[in-house]
Scaffold this active site. Structure first.
Site, short mmCIF file in Angstrom:
data_model
loop_
_atom_site.label_atom_id
_atom_site.label_comp_id
_atom_site.label_asym_id
_atom_site.label_seq_id
_atom_site.Cartn_x
_atom_site.Cartn_y
_atom_site.Cartn_z
N ASN A 154 -7.95 -6.92 -5.01
CA ASN A 154 -7.23 -5.76 -4.47
C ASN A 154 -7.92 -5.39 -3.16
O ASN A 154 -9.12 -5.18 -3.13
CB ASN A 154 -7.30 -4.60 -5.48
CG ASN A 154 -6.70 -3.30 -4.94
OD1 ASN A 154 -7.11 -2.22 -5.33
ND2 ASN A 154 -5.74 -3.40 -4.03
N GLY A 155 -7.15 -5.34 -2.09
CA GLY A 155 -7.72 -5.02 -0.78
C GLY A 155 -7.19 -5.96 0.27
O GLY A 155 -6.21 -6.67 0.05
N TYR B 231 -1.66 9.70 -2.46
CA TYR B 231 -0.41 9.16 -2.98
C TYR B 231 -0.55 8.08 -4.06
O TYR B 231 0.18 8.07 -5.05
CB TYR B 231 0.42 8.58 -1.84
CG TYR B 231 1.57 7.73 -2.31
CD1 TYR B 231 2.74 8.32 -2.78
CD2 TYR B 231 1.47 6.34 -2.35
CE1 TYR B 231 3.79 7.56 -3.25
CE2 TYR B 231 2.52 5.58 -2.83
CZ TYR B 231 3.68 6.17 -3.28
OH TYR B 231 4.70 5.41 -3.76
N CYS C 65 -6.10 5.62 9.02
CA CYS C 65 -4.67 5.66 9.30
C CYS C 65 -4.27 6.99 9.94
O CYS C 65 -3.19 7.09 10.53
CB CYS C 65 -3.85 5.36 8.05
SG CYS C 65 -4.40 6.21 6.58
N CYS D 53 -2.69 -3.56 -4.95
CA CYS D 53 -2.70 -4.34 -6.17
C CYS D 53 -3.48 -3.56 -7.22
O CYS D 53 -4.20 -2.63 -6.91
CB CYS D 53 -3.39 -5.69 -5.96
SG CYS D 53 -2.53 -6.75 -4.80
N GLY E 274 1.45 -2.20 -8.42
CA GLY E 274 2.10 -3.44 -8.01
C GLY E 274 3.22 -3.81 -8.95
O GLY E 274 2.99 -3.97 -10.14
N1 LIG Z 1 2.99 5.21 -14.18
C1 LIG Z 1 2.88 6.39 -13.58
N2 LIG Z 1 2.86 7.49 -14.28
C2 LIG Z 1 2.76 8.65 -13.67
N3 LIG Z 1 2.64 8.82 -12.37
C3 LIG Z 1 2.66 7.76 -11.62
C4 LIG Z 1 2.80 6.50 -12.18
N4 LIG Z 1 2.81 5.65 -11.18
C5 LIG Z 1 2.71 6.34 -10.04
N5 LIG Z 1 2.58 7.62 -10.29
C6 LIG Z 1 2.49 8.69 -9.33
O1 LIG Z 1 3.79 8.94 -8.89
C7 LIG Z 1 3.86 9.09 -7.49
C8 LIG Z 1 4.96 8.25 -6.94
O2 LIG Z 1 6.15 8.60 -7.58
P1 LIG Z 1 7.41 9.01 -6.75
O3 LIG Z 1 7.10 10.02 -5.76
O4 LIG Z 1 8.47 9.33 -7.73
O5 LIG Z 1 7.81 7.63 -6.07
P2 LIG Z 1 7.73 7.15 -4.57
O6 LIG Z 1 6.78 5.99 -4.64
O7 LIG Z 1 9.10 6.75 -4.26
O8 LIG Z 1 7.20 8.28 -3.78
C9 LIG Z 1 2.52 8.71 -6.94
O9 LIG Z 1 1.97 9.81 -6.33
C10 LIG Z 1 1.69 8.29 -8.13
O10 LIG Z 1 0.46 8.98 -8.13
S1 SF4 Z 2 -6.55 3.20 6.77
FE1 SF4 Z 2 -5.70 4.82 5.46
S2 SF4 Z 2 -4.69 3.72 3.80
FE2 SF4 Z 2 -6.06 2.27 4.80
S3 SF4 Z 2 -7.95 2.32 3.65
FE3 SF4 Z 2 -8.18 3.80 5.34
S4 SF4 Z 2 -7.45 5.75 4.46
FE4 SF4 Z 2 -6.76 4.13 3.09
MG LIG Z 3 7.37 10.25 -3.76
#
Ligand SMILES: Nc1ncnc2c1ncn2[C@@H]1O[C@H](COP(=O)(O)OP(=O)(O)O)[C@@H](O)[C@H]1O
Ligand code: SF4
Ligand SMILES: [Mg+2]
Ligand SMILES: Nc1ncnc2c1ncn2[C@@H]1O[C@H](COP(=O)(O)OP(=O)(O)O)[C@@H](O)[C@H]1O
Ligand SMILES: Nc1ncnc2c1ncn2[C@@H]1O[C@H](COP(=O)(O)OP(=O)(O)O)[C@@H](O)[C@H]1O
Ligand SMILES: Nc1ncnc2c1ncn2[C@@H]1O[C@H](COP(=O)(O)OP(=O)(O)O)[C@@H](O)[C@H]1O
Ligand code: SF4
Ligand code: SF4
Ligand code: SF4
Ligand SMILES: [Mg+2]
Ligand SMILES: [Mg+2]
Ligand SMILES: [Mg+2]
Lengths: 473, 473, 473, 473
Positions: free
Chosen positions: D117-118, D257, D453, D17, D43
């Site tokens: 968030n959490g 990510y 994880c 979130c 989200g």
């Molecule tokens: N609004 C945003 N603008 C730029 N980068 C973003 C935004 N939202 C998410 N991201 C970045 O984009 C990545 C996810 O995008 P993408 O790889 O295209 O989608 P998926 O979630 O399918 O992997 C994430 O690593 C995140 O850090």
């Molecule tokens: S288990 Fe992985 S995704 Fe969950 S809080 Fe720890 S590092 Fe983050």
């Molecule tokens: Mg991706």
């Protein structure tokens, strides 16, 4: 010869568009939908589909993105095995629904749907003639002019009528036409706009760009050639070339900015051409800097080429927001850089203290670029050098690219130094015309491209009246 | 001479419609909005407004009710001091947006918006002629035919062009036209459809029915006369009567069913005419019963008249649901009387064991009436006698009332006894033609009304082809 | 004892509502949908459905009319064979979605959905107690209070928990409750709000009014009795009466205004009761006039009774617009009578010069009635006499009818003469309390009705605090 | 200790979130709107805002993107100078509107809005306790559990109640709370989720990530510290640290990510950390290839780092579609690679015949990656080597990242070789845990990160029941 845009009723008479056609697939409307989906970048204002089941024509169009305009149930009601689709570029007009395409007409017991990408230069003239003969117009679209000319000649049969009609028009037109049982694709004699032919099992498909084939898993056969009229019906495919041969004039700006990088147009892949633009920029400009960065995404590929050739590190320190929606709340007063930051946000930690070469595809009005540079200064950049992957845009385009929605042309009235100062750069360089052409693999002397917006040498003269307008303004 | 409906492309070529025009009020679009709101019963399929500020035309139209189509911001963008509006009757076609009105055309530097109520009988013929001269049609509307004819004569000036155009068309047409700076209102020489003129301070207003004046607090001046062309511009108001005089043929069905009871049309109030229909029914039919009841709301006023004249108690034992919406969930299988009960529900406690005279405005297909009667039987009614406030509908209407959307005409092929049995009544009586005319204050011999759907005597002959169709079917 | 409305957070704490329940039909959600559709007049703000398939609960609710909130696909996702539904009255609050019902709670592995019509008088007190024990509230609804009380007693089993909870609450409540496999219907010991039991093949249905049964073609079995808790599950139906017996106090205003005329509530048909109200008005008031007219539709039935008893002609000269939508453009400034005319428009030709007896169901604030009278004067009425089919509303209702959304009570602070003058009438008369009771067939001394809003004699005392508030205001 | 996700009622109990709070700005709701807009990637299921004007709380929430949920008029009705907002991750549940946040409760005359968030690990246990004491739950959210615990202690004052409540919960929680006149921000003792503090003129702002500050042009002050309760009211800002000190456990997956690359979280910029991930991948894997390419956008930054360190050319040959909308037509049967191609399309001309190192952020289920690899094979790639910028995901996350919506964990039951074969790669390598930690600047032994994880070493043990579930499944 110079030729500015003329606005008659609607804010913009010239629009970029995307067109798509299919013949011989029972799921025609769904495949047109996905074809348009892939061509969405060519037009976000409206979307439309017309299909025929051999007996009846059904069509649907509305304002909005392809994914907003169509729902499953609408597509299901659009039953047919051949059809066409169209997306139109975003303009600011409020109620231009009647200008949405495909343009559908009834004539006798027959009907015709037509979708057009490009712009005619003698549309006003033709329209005046037609009106003096009693024709009425419901739209401000060139497409309607073409259809009137066709209708006047239908006694000679559709093919001949189309030829006679097109012999009267001058300008850029890539067309798809759907009748009860035929799909027709046409490209103007100079081939300004791209148009490709593909195959999906037994069905034929036609699209502005090949990215539309990829999504539906069709394969590319060849380009519709300049001056070609391709007719597909139950007898198969047939081509006629009724126009006198002439030099080709492919719109080079499709490569620079407009087409999708994963598309193949005019016989080449866009990504690779853009990369070469960057490599040639590096040949023309040697800048002492810490890194190269594009304004994403249009600058990405030239920036890659520049970085490769210059050996400067490539960075992506301006982040493009994934969720830029359409309808929007007005920002608060203090949010001054909002307009650009909502789409692009710099990575301060990367930029601070750096000397940066920025790659931009083109500069039209300069105001957006200026605010973007401001946010980079706020982020603490030390030096900002911009290289543009084409020459200065000094002339309007009468063949279907509407720079006016991208703003007035700053380079038409300002020197490179003045532009540099206006934008707030440490230095500014444009790719030379030679470099631009070289990137496409062409020679300066003898090339198949239109470069009129850079040089003012219009391959097709504009109407007298337009020129007059031009000089008076 | 008989004349059935002909369906060319769309499910229904003849639609009832409501039209409205205004000249000289800065809030034109808002007043048109409210005018259409009051005329909503004349058409629920689509709504549209076109306004001019003397310089530019702006229009907006879409599928849906007036209150659904327009939002405050759309009205605000429709700035102007003159303009017209239109509502169209509900048909089943899916994507008939292009048929929505006002119909707007551009011609030279001028534009014209036109809205039409009625139906032409020689439209197919005219269309064929126009097409053979190269005209193209984007819609299946008669309005487009009229506009083509006007365009062909514009060299004579708009007024003369309009006259020449209308001299070629035959049928029913009440029109409002808006140009850059003129509002024009026209009623066909026989005056089939109503059209009224009113005043709101300094502004002139035109509307299909006076109920539109009441809502905006304008006052009624007079009817636009049959054959009148009224032109309003900054010089004021001017009338021309270019057509040879002929007998009037006001659509009597407007009184019986279509118009709002609070409207004044053809010089009379609808409520009072309907009440007299009921009184005359009482003169023609003397039934021994416990009470009189209408099918609300169309039967209400004749039922009041019948009760008054017959001295039977008046009851409102069938309740009309206030919240019948448009989009709708399919009922479950066991809900057999759903289709009528969702709109009308009987008061069982009142009806049980009673002998009832039911008043209905008209019977078109008979199927709905049949189910309604079924619910009354379920509620325990002892005797059900139905009186209809007009003669049997035996002939289609070529002048703009689409009975086909109200179903096929049961009386065209069945006797009154057969209809009575089909519906499940104890007795059934129709008002005589004499009674109908007497209720309007007219005489049988010499009256200004069209009664063709009852008699088959069409005041304007239909096209040969139409007639052929007619007899062959 | 007087008792005004208390507003805590939301504009209105007391709402009229409609409730519906079903057990034993595989199409439960669809039948609930139609049940709510028929009960729409009891609440237009929000609609909700909760169903159980014996295993899982699914619910959906949103702001809007029943036909707007639900689409086929939502109903299909609400699979189950038992369930409940709720419609809530329109208030002005913007984001009261969290107050929409059914109210769903999870407890352990179990869930409960509950829908309520009525109002508790000790809710604030109970809430304070619960909060002091740590309970948290997400809404301002009494329903949440009841659910908290139930939860605290669940250790005794649901039936016993419900009994214990209800023993603590005072006020008006008709409830339907849906658990994993039970449908429960409850009516408070005095039976303020109606609640009926019906049968549809093998399924049982419960609804606020019988009109909901008619639409789904269920048949009426009996009323849920005051103080009854009815539990339906796979073992069949079982009733408990856990409360000490007490006098009934059916809300008489349901007859006067609120319920649908085609419904049977409290053992009688609404239409017939209303007609008797009019007959008794005629006994109390003998007016020399030309005709009787209702303000439709709430005045219709009393007007019929009055006309019958007084022998004055009955007319329907005020026309109710069929298309009054919800969202709305603001009228222009000159449209002063807009607010009433958009819904009701007088037939000028009928009214001009007439002496009219107008029948209205009730007068709450008086302002709307005043404007309506103004439009009748504009239409040229000569004399306007109003008769109201109940006594003056002098006291607020603490049992679930929110007069405040119908405005402040003019009769609380003004005499009949003052009201007559304020409204602009020639004369004004109210039905006597005796007449009101007689119309229901009851006697003044010993009747089962609540009449507190007329007399101030509250059958259930309000909370001390409320009363204090009352006197202070 | 292993710990799988447990699903009680809704498909997903753990959601990522984004939260935002503001104190002291008259345009609070608009700034919250833009804050949420920038946090949209955290989200996409629902969005909500609650604001207070010091007197009244107003809130609005609904399913959809921030730009879909709010319109100008809704924001205008949300008047206040302090408030909070929330965006929730997309799950498949149909009607989970009641689970949207902020969660609002009324208690006495006071109200509380809370956004979370959490994920708590003892929520089920706490819930069971609370229910046995009579608490009722309307949602399946942990937030409701926290609010219950607070309510039970409110007699000690809000601050103390909050401390007591949080002493009972275990797990990950970043919270913002809005009362009548206070904004409270809390981060759990281990600091799993990010939470930052910023300033905008006189107003304080709190957000999950700093990218929300950039858009509204606020500046970053510091992170809310693990275990900190920050209270902002008209007296200014005050911090309490009521919990025993403990090691921090920042979720390292936010870097890998989840967070935006332009954000600063846990004291570092995300872009730069990701770049180092790529550099360390290059240290661990030396591959003989023609070029490096990311799966955009999540792989972009590690790919840049890898290219820099490996000296292989960087290419962006997989194009990310700009117009991937939400609602969507089902593809036709033959469109087999549709699901990935609609978002990512390879540049065939670049890829054909190449040996490519692909950089992906992480592999969860492996199925999407597999189809993506398939499209690259179709495009003619010669060799495909994939490097993943983190170790294999072998264990579920109980602290708020829902891998289950990203699919089951392939690495939990398959070796790297098996995964390589499943996906269809020539080689596959994962970054080591050491490399991962080094990229953040931390040491393996003594670092502030959660890496559960990857390792299964859960910093906070899960509930007994959860563990049991775990082993049984
Ligand atoms: N609004 C945003 N603008 C730029 N980068 C973003 C935004 N939202 C998410 N991201 C970045 O984009 C990545 C996810 O995008 P993408 O790889 O295209 O989608 P998926 O979630 O399918 O992997 C994430 O690593 C995140 O850090
Ligand atoms: S288990 Fe992985 S995704 Fe969950 S809080 Fe720890 S590092 Fe983050
Ligand atoms: Mg991706
Ligand atoms: N769905 C319905 N169908 C028929 N009558 C209804 C319906 N809903 C409410 N009513 C009746 O209509 C009356 C209210 O209608 P009306 O007088 O037009 O509106 P208002 O609420 O403004 O007074 C009530 O007396 C009620 O009994
Ligand atoms: N907006 C309106 N307000 C009042 N009466 C109307 C309105 N629109 C139509 N009417 C009248 O209502 C009648 C039609 O209503 P009704 O009988 O309920 O529907 P139906 O079209 O199904 O017969 C017509 O006779 C018409 O004169
Ligand atoms: N659907 C798409 N997928 C990927 N790239 C696209 C798509 N549509 C357009 N492009 C490319 O993106 C560039 C435009 O994106 P961007 O620079 O972000 O926007 P702007 O139009 O504001 O310059 C163009 O160069 C075009 O080639
Ligand atoms: S003028 Fe420029 S934009 Fe227009 S067709 Fe020629 S190259 Fe393309
Ligand atoms: S035929 Fe009937 S409905 Fe048609 S215009 Fe004549 S009277 Fe009216
Ligand atoms: S006070 Fe009036 S409205 Fe309320 S329950 Fe009693 S009779 Fe009904
Ligand atoms: Mg760009
Ligand atoms: Mg009717
Ligand atoms: Mg009323």
């Amino acid at each position: 010869m110079r030729c500015p845009p003329l606005e008659v009723f609607t804010p913009s008479r010239r629009e970029e568009c995307g067109i798509f056609g299919i013949y011989g697939h029972e799921d025609a409307s769904k495949l047109i939908y996905f074809g348009l989906y892939a061509l969405q970048h060519r037009g976000q204002e409206s979307a439309g589909i017309a299909v025929s089941d051999g007996n009846r024509l059904r069509d649907y169009k509305n304002m909005g993105l392809v994914s907003e305009v169509f729902r499953e149930e609408i597509l299901q009601s659009l039953r047919g095995y051949l059809g066409i689709g169209h997306v139109r570029y975003s303009t600011t007009g409020s109620s231009l629904l009647s200008n949405a395409q495909p343009f559908v007409v009834f004539h006798g017991r027959e009907y015709y749907a037509i979708a057009h990408n490009g712009n005619l230069v003698n549309a006003v003239e033709l329209r005046r003639d037609l009106e003096s003969q009693g024709a009425i117009f419901r739209t401000t679209m060139d497409t309607e002019v073409i259809m009137h000319l066709v209708a006047r000649n239908l006694k000679y049969g559709l093919e001949e009528a189309l030829i006679r009609a097109l012999q009267e028009v001058r300008g850029a037109y890539s067309l798809v036409i759907c009748t009860r049982d035929k799909l027709i694709a046409v490209r103007d004699p100079m081939g300004f706009r791209p148009l490709c032919l593909g195959k999906l099992h037994d069905a034929y498909v036609v699209a502005s760009e090949t990215c539309a084939f990829d999504l539906i898993e069709a394969h590319y056969l060849r380009d519709i050639e300049p001056g070609e009229i391709l007719i597909i019906d139950h007898n198969g495919m047939k081509s006629v070339f009724p126009f006198p041969t002439t030099d080709s004039r492919y719109c080079i700006f499709e490569f620079i900015y407009f087409a999708r990088p994963d598309s193949r147009i005019f016989g080449q892949n866009v990504y690779l051409v853009r990369k070469r633009l960057g490599q040639l920029l590096a040949k023309e400009y040697d800048i002492d800097a810490d890194m190269v960065m594009p304004f994403p995404d249009s600058g990405n590929y030239a920036a890659l080429g520049y970085a490769e050739a210059s050996n400067l590190p490539f960075e992506m320190g301006i982040i493009r927001n994934h969720y830029v929606g359409r309808t929007f709340i007005q920002p608060s007063q203090n949010m001054r850089t909002f307009a650009v930051r909502v789409k692009l946000n710099p990575v301060k930690e990367l930029i601070r203290g750096k000397r940066i070469v920025l790659i931009e595809d083109s500069i039209i009005r300069g105001t957006t670029t200026r605010t973007r540079i401001h946010t980079l200064r706020q982020a603490g950049a030390k030096e900002l050098h911009m290289l543009v992957s084409c020459p200065p845009h000094r002339h309007p385009c009468p063949y279907g690219i509407d720079f006016s929605t991208r703003g007035e042309l700053i380079a038409a009235s300002h020197s490179v130094e003045e532009i540099r100062d206006f934008i707030g750069l440490d230095s500014l360089g444009y790719l030379s015309l030679e470099g631009l052409l070289e990137a496409t693999g062409a020679r300066c002397r003898n090339h198949p491209y239109c470069v009129a917006c850079f040089t003012g040498d219009y391959p097709i003269p504009c109407e007298a009246e337009l020129q007059k307008d031009c000089f008076e303004k």
